[in-house]
Motif scaffolding. Structure first.
Motif: not given
Ligand code: NAG
Ligand code: NAG
Length: 453
Positions: A205-218
């Motif tokens: 969700f954060l990646s799709d809707k909030f455009w948070i880069p996946e590499k910074n998200c675990v």
């Protein structure tokens, strides 16, 4: 004639500025903006909630402490802190005062003032970790703070603040407060360096809707607390069987019906609830009612069920009334409402055959802590299904899922009558109970390169 009289005044001033500039740059500015750096890495952990009721945040604090960080733990201290926190020399607790006067605006201003005061005193930290939700007012403050004082921000996403707010305004996406909340979460999420999420779905969700880069998200799943362990591995059992334990443990022995016998196949189930409208206990009561009539009409071999409903909440009296009406008529099913201390609740869980979860998620992206506690206790879970639940409960492996009271009734019959299923599920739950905090914490933090060992 003085030494410098030949020098023009303006040049003298320039000289003074020239000499004092490095002093300002290297001594005064750093002091103002970064406070006192220490040799150990420092992390501020901030939660706008009661620390005693924020197990995940407290485990973060202990784990960072063990990994050689100096931890500044900030939040409300309404209840006694666990000893693992209060006795740890590497953790300093900073309590935030509760502002009780001044209405809604006054409270928020009070909070802002308290937070800013803490953060100012703690400047110089290498990292700051905050829990979201709540995001107002903490998220904007820490984002500004991280740019001013050059520390790295980690957001631990438990849920989405706006989805909880939306629930309050009966699902209205366009309520002004919901819109503001979405905007704040969306904007300020981008101020963080790292993100932890409680489910894969939330990361997506954060990646799709909030455009948070996946590499910074675990993804970092919640884990049960240490006090939740399987019956076989708990203290003070020493050769006692579960059946002996239920008839001798002081906190429940008076609630066990006479001649109730686990060895003859009788089953104990448990659910914990806060009796709110989004957790519909009537599904469970309905299923038990069908179970009772199945026994009377079709199958007199069905085992007895003792069902514990723990918790407090607005609709509790209503349901106690409902159950009292049926009490005399029911023969196979026995229901007890209890309210247990935090020491007794884990004890009850491990004495049960399985747990029931009626939790639904406001965002559809988080997982119920109570299922984790049940797995920690080594008991399978029969859970009301919703999409992300797949990440935790695997049908026929560590639990069963249902959509309504009929399916719950079927699940109850499977799980109470079919020995093979129950054995398989128990094995699945036992494996689940081995999944503890420490190992997954280290793996996630390494992935973010926050720790190296
Ligand atoms: C406190 O930090 C030291 C290292 O600086 C570490 O060895 C010790 O285990 C920490 N204490 C606790 C209780 O984690
Ligand atoms: C993590 O491991 C330490 C020992 O290394 C232990 O004291 C602590 O209770 C564990 N924490 C959790 C949450 O399991």
């Amino acid at each position: 004639m003085s030494l410098f009289s030949w020098v023009p005044n303006w040049l003298l001033w320039l000289l003074i500025v020239y000499i004092s500039l490095p002093l300002a740059l290297y001594v005064v500015f750093p002091y103002v903006f970064y406070g006192e750096r220490s040799t150990k890495k420092r992390i501020i952990i901030y939660v706008l909630g009661d620390l005693g009721h924020s197990p995940r945040i407290c485990y973060h604090a202990s784990s960072f402490s063990e990994s050689n960080f100096e931890v500044e733990l900030c939040g409300y201290v309404d209840n006694k802190l666990p000893e693992s926190i209060s006795e740890d020399p590497n953790i300093t607790v900073h309590s935030l005062g509760r502002c009780t006067k001044g209405g809604m605006i006054g409270k928020v201003l009070g909070q802002v003032f308290g937070i800013v005061k803490h953060l100012w005193a703690l400047r110089g930290s290498d990292y700051i970790l905050v829990q979201n939700p709540p995001s107002i007012p903490i998220l904007p403050i820490v984002v500004v703070y991280r740019y001013l004082f050059r520390c790295k921000l980690i957001i631990d996403w438990h849920n989405l603040a706006y989805s909880i707010l939306r629930l309050k305004y009966s699902g209205n996406n366009w309520h002004p407060l919901v819109l503001i909340s979405i905007a704040i979460e969306f904007l300020f999420a981008h101020g963080a360096n790292y993100h932890l999420t409680v489910t894969k779905a939330m990361k997506q969700f954060l990646s799709d809707k909030f455009w948070i880069p996946e590499k910074n998200c675990v993804v970092f799943y919640d884990r049960p607390a240490v006090q939740f362990r399987p019956f076989e591995l708990s203290d003070g059992v020493s050769g006692k069987s579960r059946n002996e334990a239920i008839h001798s443990e002081p906190f429940i022995k008076d609630l066990i019906p006479q001649d109730f016998d686990l060895e003859k196949g009788d089953k104990i189930i448990v659910t914990s609830t806060s009796f709110t409208p989004d957790e519909d206990i009537s599904i469970l009561l309905g299923a038990l009612k069908i179970y009772e009539s199945s026994y009377k009409k079709f199958d007199s071999s069905l085992p007895r069920i003792l069902c514990f409903i723990t918790g407090k909440g607005p609709l509790k009296d209503h349901f106690i009334g409902e159950v009292a009406k049926n009490k005399k008529l029911w023969n196979r099913v026995h229901i007890e409402f209890v309210w247990l201390s935090s020491e007794d609740y884990p004890k009850l869980l491990r004495l049960c055959d399985f747990g029931v979860s009626l939790h639904t998620s406001s965002s559809g992206l988080d997982l119920p802590m109570k299922i984790l506690d049940m797995f920690g206790s080594g008991i399978p879970v029969i859970a009301l299904n919703y999409p992300v639940l797949d990440e935790l409960v695997k049908h026929d492996v560590n639990g069963l899922k249902f959509m309504d009271r009929r399916e719950l009734h079927e699940a109850l019959i499977f799980a109470t009558k079919d020995r093979k299923i129950l054995t398989a599920l128990k094995e699945g739950a036992r494996r689940e109970s081995e999944n503890r905090w420490n190992s997954s914490w280290k793996a996630s933090m390494k992935e973010l390169r926050l720790i190296h060992k």
